[in-house]
Scaffold this motif. Structure first.
Motif, PDB file in Angstrom:
ATOM      1  N   LEU A   1       0.840  -1.212   0.000  1.00  0.00           N
ATOM      2  CA  LEU A   1       0.000   0.000   0.000  1.00  0.00           C
ATOM      3  C   LEU A   1       0.868   1.252   0.000  1.00  0.00           C
ATOM      4  O   LEU A   1       1.808   1.365   0.780  1.00  0.00           O
ATOM      5  N   ALA A   2       0.539   2.186  -0.897  1.00  0.00           N
ATOM      6  CA  ALA A   2       1.325   3.421  -1.007  1.00  0.00           C
ATOM      7  C   ALA A   2       0.390   4.591  -1.284  1.00  0.00           C
ATOM      8  O   ALA A   2      -0.724   4.420  -1.789  1.00  0.00           O
ATOM      9  N   LEU A   3       0.861   5.760  -0.961  1.00  0.00           N
ATOM     10  CA  LEU A   3       0.101   6.977  -1.225  1.00  0.00           C
ATOM     11  C   LEU A   3       0.065   7.244  -2.724  1.00  0.00           C
ATOM     12  O   LEU A   3       1.095   7.186  -3.399  1.00  0.00           O
ATOM     13  N   ALA A   4      -1.121   7.513  -3.266  1.00  0.00           N
ATOM     14  CA  ALA A   4      -1.251   7.790  -4.698  1.00  0.00           C
ATOM     15  C   ALA A   4      -1.113   9.279  -4.998  1.00  0.00           C
ATOM     16  O   ALA A   4      -0.544   9.669  -6.022  1.00  0.00           O
ATOM     17  N   LYS A   5      -1.645  10.107  -4.107  1.00  0.00           N
ATOM     18  CA  LYS A   5      -1.472  11.557  -4.280  1.00  0.00           C
ATOM     19  C   LYS A   5      -1.671  12.232  -2.923  1.00  0.00           C
ATOM     20  O   LYS A   5      -2.330  11.693  -2.034  1.00  0.00           O
ATOM     21  N   GLU A   6      -1.115  13.408  -2.808  1.00  0.00           N
ATOM     22  CA  GLU A   6      -1.183  14.165  -1.557  1.00  0.00           C
ATOM     23  C   GLU A   6      -2.642  14.482  -1.216  1.00  0.00           C
ATOM     24  O   GLU A   6      -3.406  14.945  -2.066  1.00  0.00           O
ATOM     25  N   PRO A   7      -3.060  14.230   0.023  1.00  0.00           N
ATOM     26  CA  PRO A   7      -4.462  14.477   0.374  1.00  0.00           C
ATOM     27  C   PRO A   7      -4.741  15.946   0.673  1.00  0.00           C
ATOM     28  O   PRO A   7      -3.820  16.741   0.902  1.00  0.00           O
ATOM     29  N   THR A   8      -6.014  16.280   0.652  1.00  0.00           N
ATOM     30  CA  THR A   8      -6.474  17.611   1.057  1.00  0.00           C
ATOM     31  C   THR A   8      -7.071  17.504   2.445  1.00  0.00           C
ATOM     32  O   THR A   8      -7.892  16.617   2.712  1.00  0.00           O
TER      33      THR A   8
END
Length: 407
Positions: free
Chosen positions: A382-389
């Motif tokens: 599992l990895a971050l796909a894009k920076e969250p808001t």
């Protein structure tokens, strides 16, 4: 709206909301209590004071058990807000003894260690199913795919909310919780009032059905207590209790999950250590709740004059206890800005303390452990796909979503 020019604490500033912890350090350096004009509150930023005040019976979540609005120097809420206040003010979180004691005693029967232990297979099974779905899709939004449906389903299952109706719970909850922010707007209030009226009517009908056809769920149990116990619940208390359990039963857990994983993604070395050693899960959960606290602020009314470090805070004032600041107080937590998943001495106050300590804390810990374990075991890449808001809210701290991928 903004705070004093010389104060970094500004709950309406997106930069502050994104990372309030440096401003908390400044507040702690200023003293043990700081007056904040924009919200007409005394801010309390130190762990020792917050911990003590949560247990101080000279403070209360309400004052109406002792004073009228006029006697307390406060104005009654606008009449247009009545559905929200009727719902909110009859829940045990906003009551004081003896009503709080009576309701909590009845509700606590549903949150015994034995009950939580019985739920373990269901919670872990559901967490596994949700994570399997995320893996099959190659990723998605961790908030809507795992963090949200797990605690919503668990508390709805406990209360006996039909599965077909559960999609309505989260929007109602989000609208109502908007009123817990500082100085909510009239638009926020209007949404909360509408949600309060709809949620109350839904539960009124559900309670009527359960009275005719009782089950083994918590709503049926509350009805039995209402009909048979000497210390019974009123009809409004039943509705308010059910809403409180539904809202509190998932709101903090959802935010703790996404805040926690966002912290892990920002600290890849810590995430790698957790993936290598599952025995860290229990302390990791406590540390993640401390590190980025889901509920940043909790308010109390001053029922009798108190003194903090030489400052007299008079009856009628309001105190804002800063949980997020207390959880980063270097007087209690060594190197508080460091994410330490093995932190053994961790007296965080994310579940509050005193008579209003979170009744669902054992269930929340079970849910957080179940989702974390399932994600570690079934989605090891599992990895971050894009920076969250980040959500614009300050008090209830969370993300708009957390986009992830399974590589």
């Amino acid at each position: 709206m903004s705070g004093p020019a010389d104060l970094a604490f500004d709950p309406w500033d997106p930069a502050f909301v994104a990372d309030p912890y440096p401003a908390y350090a400044e507040l702690r350096a200023r003293g043990r209590v700081v007056w904040y004009e924009p919200t007409d509150q005394w801010l309390v930023p130190h762990h020792a004071d917050v911990s003590a005040l949560l247990r101080d019976r000279r403070l209360g979540r309400t004052y109406q058990h002792r004073f009228s609005h006029e006697e307390f120097g406060r104005s009654a809420p606008p009449a247009a807000h009545e559905p929200f206040h009727t719902l909110n003010d009859h829940g045990m979180l906003d009551l004081e003894p003896p009503d709080h004691t009576r309701i909590r005693r009845l509700v606590s029967k549903a949150f015994t260690p034995r009950t939580v232990e019985r739920l373990k297979p269901y919670v872990h099974g559901l967490a596994g199913e949700l994570v399997d779905g995320l893996v099959r899709d190659g990723g998605g939004d961790l908030l809507t795919d795992v963090a949200e449906p797990l605690p919503v389903a668990v508390i709805a299952e406990m209360l006996g909310i039909p599965e077909a109706d559960r999609g309505r719970l989260r929007p109602w909850s989000a609208a109502i919780c908007g009123m817990y922010e500082l100085n909510p707007s009239e638009d926020t209030a209007a949404r909360a009032v509408r949600a309060s009226a709809e949620f109350s009517e839904y539960l009124r009908e559900l309670i009527a059905e359960r009275r005719e056809r009782p089950g083994d769920d918590l709503i049926s149990g509350l009805i039995a207590a209402h009909d048979e116990d000497d210390d019974r619940l009123t009809g409004q208390e039943m509705i308010s209790t059910a809403v409180l359990l539904l809202n509190a039963g998932h709101e903090a857990t959802v935010n703790a999950t996404v805040n926690g994983w966002w912290a892990l993604f920002r600290n890849p070395g810590r995430l790698a250590a957790l993936r290598a050693d599952r025995s860290l899960v229990p302390t990791a959960i406590e540390e993640l709740m401390r590190y980025d606290t889901p509920l940043q602020l909790f308010e109390r009314w001053v029922l009798d004059d108190i003194e903090i470090d030489g400052t007299v805070i008079p009856r009628g004032a309001e105190i804002a206890m800063l949980f997020g600041s207390a959880n980063h107080d270097p007087a209690v937590f060594r190197d508080p800005a460091r994410l330490d998943l093995a932190r053994a001495d961790n007296p965080h106050i994310s579940f509050s303390a005193g008579i209003h300590y979170c009744i669902g804390a054992p269930l929340a810990r079970l849910e957080l452990a179940a989702s974390m374990t399932a994600l570690l075991d079934r989605a090891p890449t599992l990895a971050l796909a894009k920076e969250p808001t980040r959500k614009p809210n300050f008090v209830i701290r969370g993300l708009e979503g957390l986009s992830v991928e399974v590589r």
